[in-house]
Design an enzyme around this catalytic site. Structure first.
Site, PDB file in Angstrom:
ATOM      1  N   VAL A   1       1.853  -3.131   8.040  1.00  0.00           N
ATOM      2  CA  VAL A   1       1.067  -1.959   7.455  1.00  0.00           C
ATOM      3  C   VAL A   1       1.837  -0.408   8.529  1.00  0.00           C
ATOM      4  CG1 VAL A   1      -1.125  -2.084   7.617  1.00  0.00           C
ATOM      5  CG2 VAL A   1       0.017  -1.353   5.596  1.00  0.00           C
ATOM      6  N   ASP A   2       1.623  -0.156   9.250  1.00  0.00           N
ATOM      7  CA  ASP A   2       2.010   1.149  10.037  1.00  0.00           C
ATOM      8  C   ASP A   2       3.105   1.579   9.736  1.00  0.00           C
ATOM      9  OD1 ASP A   2       1.652   3.148  11.943  1.00  0.00           O
ATOM     10  OD2 ASP A   2       0.926   1.762  13.326  1.00  0.00           O
TER      11      ASP A   2
ATOM     12  N   ASN B   1      -2.344   1.870  15.401  1.00  0.00           N
ATOM     13  CA  ASN B   1      -2.751   1.456  16.894  1.00  0.00           C
ATOM     14  C   ASN B   1      -3.178   2.740  17.583  1.00  0.00           C
ATOM     15  OD1 ASN B   1      -0.055   2.468  18.273  1.00  0.00           O
ATOM     16  ND2 ASN B   1       0.587   0.925  17.224  1.00  0.00           N
TER      17      ASN B   1
ATOM     18  N   ILE C   1       0.419  -1.485  -0.436  1.00  0.00           N
ATOM     19  CA  ILE C   1       0.100   0.206  -0.127  1.00  0.00           C
ATOM     20  C   ILE C   1       0.566   1.334   0.154  1.00  0.00           C
ATOM     21  CG2 ILE C   1      -0.524   0.131   2.197  1.00  0.00           C
ATOM     22  CD1 ILE C   1      -4.049   0.658   2.004  1.00  0.00           C
TER      23      ILE C   1
ATOM     24  N   TYR D   1      -4.004  -7.485  14.883  1.00  0.00           N
ATOM     25  CA  TYR D   1      -4.951  -8.175  16.039  1.00  0.00           C
ATOM     26  C   TYR D   1      -5.445  -9.233  15.147  1.00  0.00           C
ATOM     27  CZ  TYR D   1      -3.671  -2.824  17.367  1.00  0.00           C
ATOM     28  OH  TYR D   1      -3.466  -1.693  17.776  1.00  0.00           O
TER      29      TYR D   1
END
Ligand code: ADP
Length: 174
Positions: free
Chosen positions: A37-38, A28, A15, A125
């Site tokens: 991805v963060d 988060n 992404i 998660y």
């Protein structure tokens, strides 16, 4: 107006490389970066993103906040916090739906017409893809039906299995 089919794309990819006006981050609550991805988005966007995020003071589960995209191709990052999956009976579906809905609302408020989503909550998660994919697809399709302002939504999946699941769910739903 284009059909829903032409306004939704499902791809396998990273992404951080997508050139929609906004990309969505599965963040988060601290908004200070993390794994998955963060972490990838923060690395690709650069230190300025962290500085802007720090000023936002965190984000609640299901809510969304917007920042600039800095070194990313995308002009904006929309940060949303997915629910941690327990057993599906602790409000996880509604919170996950809120993530997609609130991200799209924020896009409209900022005049964003093209947006890319990862599979929120599907990684660390722990949301099972078979439950997460129908929520993602249904929420986005229903939103697009109500809001012609959004021209394109791209679901960017990170594995063949996730891609296949999204494709199947979309073909069943529209
Ligand atoms: P969460 O904490 O919301 O579960 P994760 O980042 O752990 O978020 O995972 C969300 C999904 O994003 C997972 O399916 C993971 O494989 C995927 N993912 C990780 N990196 C990328 C990336 N660079 N581009 C798109 N998807 C990614």
């Amino acid at each position: 107006m284009k059909s829903i089919k032409d306004r939704i794309e499902i791809i396998i990819g990273d992404i951080t490389q997508i050139d929609t006006e906004a990309i969505v981050n599965a963040a988060n609550k601290s908004l200070m970066g993390g794994g998955g991805v963060d972490g990838a988005i923060h690395r690709a966007a650069g230190q300025m993103l962290k500085e802007e995020c720090r000023r936002l003071g965190g984000c609640e589960t299901g809510e969304a906040k917007i920042t600039n995209g800095y070194n990313l191709k995308a002009k904006y990052v929309i940060h949303t916090v997915g629910p941690v999956y327990r057993d599906g009976r602790h409000n996880e579906p509604e919170l996950l739906r809120n993530c997609y809905e609130n991200s799209l609302k924020l896009a409209i408020e900022n005049n964003i017409k093209t947006i890319a989503f990862p599979s929120i909550s599907k990684g660390a998660y722990g949301y099972p893809i078979k439950e997460a994919a129908p929520i993602a697809i249904k929420t986005v399709v229903d939103f697009l039906n109500r809001h012609s302002e959004i021209e394109k939504v791209i679901f960017v999946l990170f594995s063949q299995t996730d891609f296949d699941t999204y494709k199947r769910v979309l073909s069943e739903y529209i």
